[in-house]
Write a protein that holds these residues in place. Structure first.
Motif, mmCIF file in Angstrom:
data_model
loop_
_atom_site.group_PDB
_atom_site.id
_atom_site.type_symbol
_atom_site.label_atom_id
_atom_site.label_comp_id
_atom_site.label_asym_id
_atom_site.label_seq_id
_atom_site.Cartn_x
_atom_site.Cartn_y
_atom_site.Cartn_z
ATOM 1 N N ASN A 1 0.965 0.495 5.419
ATOM 2 C CA ASN A 1 1.484 1.681 4.725
ATOM 3 C C ASN A 1 2.946 1.955 5.055
ATOM 4 N N TYR B 1 0.849 -1.192 0.000
ATOM 5 C CA TYR B 1 0.000 0.000 0.000
ATOM 6 C C TYR B 1 0.882 1.239 0.000
ATOM 7 N N ASP C 1 -2.351 4.621 0.723
ATOM 8 C CA ASP C 1 -3.612 3.875 0.758
ATOM 9 C C ASP C 1 -4.004 3.249 -0.577
ATOM 10 N N LYS D 1 -3.576 0.291 -3.260
ATOM 11 C CA LYS D 1 -3.122 -1.093 -3.150
ATOM 12 C C LYS D 1 -2.457 -1.556 -4.446
#
Ligand code: IMP
Length: 414
Positions: free
Chosen positions: A402, A44, A47, A49
């Motif tokens: 993240n 990620y 945010d 993917k």
């Protein structure tokens, strides 16, 4: 000279893709040296993917060169699909991605054989059904087809030979036809990759070798026969990429704060029932290639010690510590049966019983923690204990998918 190898200490799925992405900021070249489309890595960034199959996740940093080395088995159809997806995301691949001319090719007939075996055999291994085993069998049987062979006039003969062996009634003409476009798309990326890696090392560039799968799935050192078909351990980086051991100066291990396994085979610290389901949900433990629910269990220190020994691990990175939040009790396997804790040895067999110590859990979520001192004291005790028993520094802890969800303890290792 600066070669670093990063391996998974367990059964794969420890979050290596995410760590490779994190470390790649400080590396010039990222090399994958084994396996193929059986591996799936999720990363990620802001945010967003990204799911990787064959390409190293380090490609997300614009300064890196990424290599698929000759120890890999490459499904050209999966690769071309992955490349076009990355290009659609705006990631530049030209002059940044190189594929070894000597890597072996996974064809649809390999996949068919793998799938038939898994569906029909009474002794299933739980493979990913991506044709990995049969492709490596062809390589060792000296009837494999390499990337370079895709561009020769002998391709059809080579295919005929392989197909006679597997007897899959291959429609060669259809396959050759489909390969026309694939060849065209792959050609600009093909290179003598061991030469590229050695030149980079000679020029003091930082090279990161990424081992696919995990130590306990290694063909020679894992829980045989429930293993993959390549050498996943650090030693595999040299044979799989054509770099001498003297060029490697550091080996790092990635371990999840608990254990998971997808596929069959011994798993001495496996847990079942509600607690397993809780961990599976919290950690989203589903295979990224197959979608299968992963088996889950506690951390296994004898297995970790074994992984540290056979990989020569200098420091460890712990991932997914945040997933353990909310448990009243966390267990850790110290030994098996009546083994002395200090001398406990990992045996790749299921006929042993794990002996546990217990830790008090913590309730606080960890996903926003960025420093060691912000961690709940119970989480610190858990990590300190692992480090104390293993006698290997823990250099980083990840607390979420993240990039910024990382607690760095010893930057010098990363
Ligand atoms: P294969 O590599 O598809 O032949 O599968 C052999 C074993 O390795 C099976 O237990 C698979 O579930 C496991 N395996 C293969 N690739 C991965 C991976 O990337 N992560 C975790 N397990 C894997």
């Amino acid at each position: 000279m600066s070669g670093t190898i990063l391996v998974d200490t367990s059964f794969g799925d420890c979050g290596k893709g995410r760590i490779i992405d994190y470390m790649s900021e400080n590396y010039d070249m990222i090399v994958k040296y084994n396996g193929g489309a059986n591996s799936g890595r999720t990363v990620y960034v802001n945010d967003k993917k990204y799911v990787f199959r064959l390409v190293p996740s380090g490609i997300l940093w614009p300064h890196t060169i990424c290599i698929l080395a000759q120890g890999m088995v490459i499904d050209p159809f999966v690769l071309v699909g992955e490349l076009s997806k990355l290009e659609q995301e705006g990631i530049q691949l030209k002059d940044r991605l190189f594929i070894s001319d000597l890597a072996h090719v996974v064809f649809p007939y390999h996949q068919m054989v793998d799938e038939n075996r898994e569906n029909q055999s009474s002794n299933k291994l739980g493979t990913t059904k991506k044709g990995i085993g049969p492709a490596y069998e062809d390589k060792v049987g000296r009837r494999g087809i390499r990337i370079v062979d895709l561009f020769t006039d002998e391709l059809e003969d080579l295919m005929m030979r392989a197909d006679q062996y597997w007897d899959t009634q291959l429609d060669r003409f259809d396959l050759l036809n489909k390969l026309t476009d694939i060849r065209f798309k792959l050609k600009p990326f093909i290179a003598n990759t061991s030469s590229l890696i050695n030149i980079a090392l000679k020029h003091n560039q930082k090279v990161l070798f990424e081992g696919a799968q995990g130590t306990l799935l290694d063909l020679d050192h894992g829980t045989y026969p429930y293993v993959t078909s390549s050498n996943t351990i650090a030693g595999g980086a040299c044979t799989g990429s054509g770099v001498g051991p003297t060029k490697i100066n550091k080996v790092l291990g990635v371990t999840k704060a608990y254990t998971t396994r997808v596929g069959k085979g011994p798993f001495l610290t496996e847990i079942l029932g509600d607690q397993a389901e809780y961990l599976r949900q919290q950690g989203q433990e589903y295979g990224s290639v197959t979608g299968r629910p992963r088996r889950v269990g506690w951390l296994d220190l004898p297995a970790l010690k074994y992984a540290i020994e056979i990989n020569g691990i200098d420091a460890l990175i712990i991932t997914k510590l945040d997933v353990l939040s909310g448990l009243d009790e966390i267990k850790i396997c110290e030994a098996y049966d009546n083994q002395n804790r200090l001398d406990a040895k990992f045996f790749p067999t299921k006929n042993l019983k794990a002996v546990y110590s217990s830790f008090i859990g913590w309730k606080e979520p960890l996903s926003e923690v960025t420093t060691w001192l912000e961690l709940p004291s119970e989480a610190r005790s858990y990590v300190n204990y692992i480090e104390f028993v293993l006698q290997v520094p823990i250099c980083a802890i990840s607390v979420g998918p993240n990039r910024n969800q990382m607690i760095v303890l010893h930057k010098e290792y990363l």
